[in-house]
Enzyme design. Structure first.
Site, mmCIF file in Angstrom:
data_model
loop_
_atom_site.group_PDB
_atom_site.id
_atom_site.type_symbol
_atom_site.label_atom_id
_atom_site.label_comp_id
_atom_site.label_asym_id
_atom_site.label_seq_id
_atom_site.Cartn_x
_atom_site.Cartn_y
_atom_site.Cartn_z
ATOM 1 N N HIS A 159 59.138 46.989 -64.924
ATOM 2 C CA HIS A 159 58.662 48.064 -64.042
ATOM 3 C C HIS A 159 57.134 48.057 -64.109
ATOM 4 O O HIS A 159 56.510 48.840 -64.812
ATOM 5 C CB HIS A 159 59.217 49.413 -64.486
ATOM 6 N N ASP A 191 61.904 51.629 -57.960
ATOM 7 C CA ASP A 191 61.440 50.439 -57.248
ATOM 8 C C ASP A 191 62.473 49.985 -56.213
ATOM 9 O O ASP A 191 62.122 49.591 -55.095
ATOM 10 C CB ASP A 191 61.158 49.320 -58.242
#
Length: 275
Positions: free
Chosen positions: A131, A103
């Protein structure tokens, strides 16, 4: 792996036996998890993964080195990591982490593209929380090298609305977009991020990186959640959560959303554990 001719690769041992796989290991990349199927409730997904990561945690506890570094990639990675740590009590909890480097890489790449600079010239993008699509992608402390000088990303982009809407959403749902485009989840980018994560964990890093680690209560997060923070990594793989970052009310509200999701996941997973 053999065909890549990696200079440090000496031997590959294919096995489905956890004891054989984990005996005396220094590092574990746990990439196998039950994917969410159409019509599957999140509770069912967590139940399936509790079984997997409970078993792996017990095996790590029994046969791995107590200094082993465990990186969980299989989703839901944060809660899978929490379960794995729970069942490996002899391995320090700080030796468990879940992958949010992917990410972070996505965020820095998107900012670099927006500013038309090299990715290496963007730093300190922060991923807070899970996440998942609740993660908070925070660039309020990020810097980009523009015209040879480090410049706050908010100033360089000069479009707060884009940062808080289109950019944030793009990173939050990027994984789903990849699946829609190729009918499979991220592969090369996830493997690259896992390698970045473990490389820095072993060798240290010059600036902040993002890791989902066991919360110590920093920034008002509940303890005993695997939560993504900005961290620094020093000698011997010792990570520390970056402290003292200012968060405005909007940022705090976004962190609260992802915190609640992780707390709910933990509650459901622990109910499934039944011990």
């Amino acid at each position: 792996l053999d065909d890549c001719a990696y200079p440090l690769l000496q031997k590959v041992v294919p096995t489905v036996n956890e004891t054989e796989a984990f005996t005396d290991i220094d590092a574990a990349f746990l990439v196998g998890a039950m994917p969410r199927r159409e019509g599957m409730e999140r509770k069912d997904l967590l139940a399936a993964n509790v079984k997997i990561f409970k078993s792996q945690g017990k095996a790590l506890d029994t046969v791995a080195k107590k200094t082993v570094k465990v990186l969980v990639v299989g989703n839901p990675a944060n809660t899978n990591c929490l379960i794995c740590s729970k069942y490996a009590p002899s391995v320090p909890s700080e030796n468990f982490s879940a992958l949010t480097r992917l990410d972070m890489n996505r965020a820095q790449s998107a900012i670099a593209k927006r500013l038309q600079v090299a990715v290496m010239d963007v730093k300190r993008c922060v991923i807070w929380g899970n996440h998942s699509n609740t993660q908070f992608v925070d660039v309020s402390h990020a810097l980009a090298k523009v015209g040879g000088a480090d410049t706050p990303v908010y100033k360089a982009v000069s479009n707060d609305d884009w940062i808080r809407t289109d950019f944030l959403k793009e990173i939050q749902v990027r994984g789903a977009a990849v699946i829609k485009a190729r009918k499979l989840s991220s592969a090369l980018s996830a493997a690259n991020a896992a390698a970045d994560h473990m490389h820095d964990w072993w060798l240290g890093c010059a600036d902040w990186v993002c890791m989902a680690v066991m919360s110590d209560g920093s920034y008002g997060t509940p303890k005993d959640l695997i939560f993504s923070f900005p961290v620094t990594i020093g000698a011997y793989g010792k990570w520390k959560i970056v402290q003292g970052l200012e968060l405005d009310e909007w940022a705090k509200s976004k962190i609260a959303i992802t915190t609640q999701e992780l707390a709910d996941e933990r509650t459901t997973a622990m109910e499934v554990c039944q011990d």
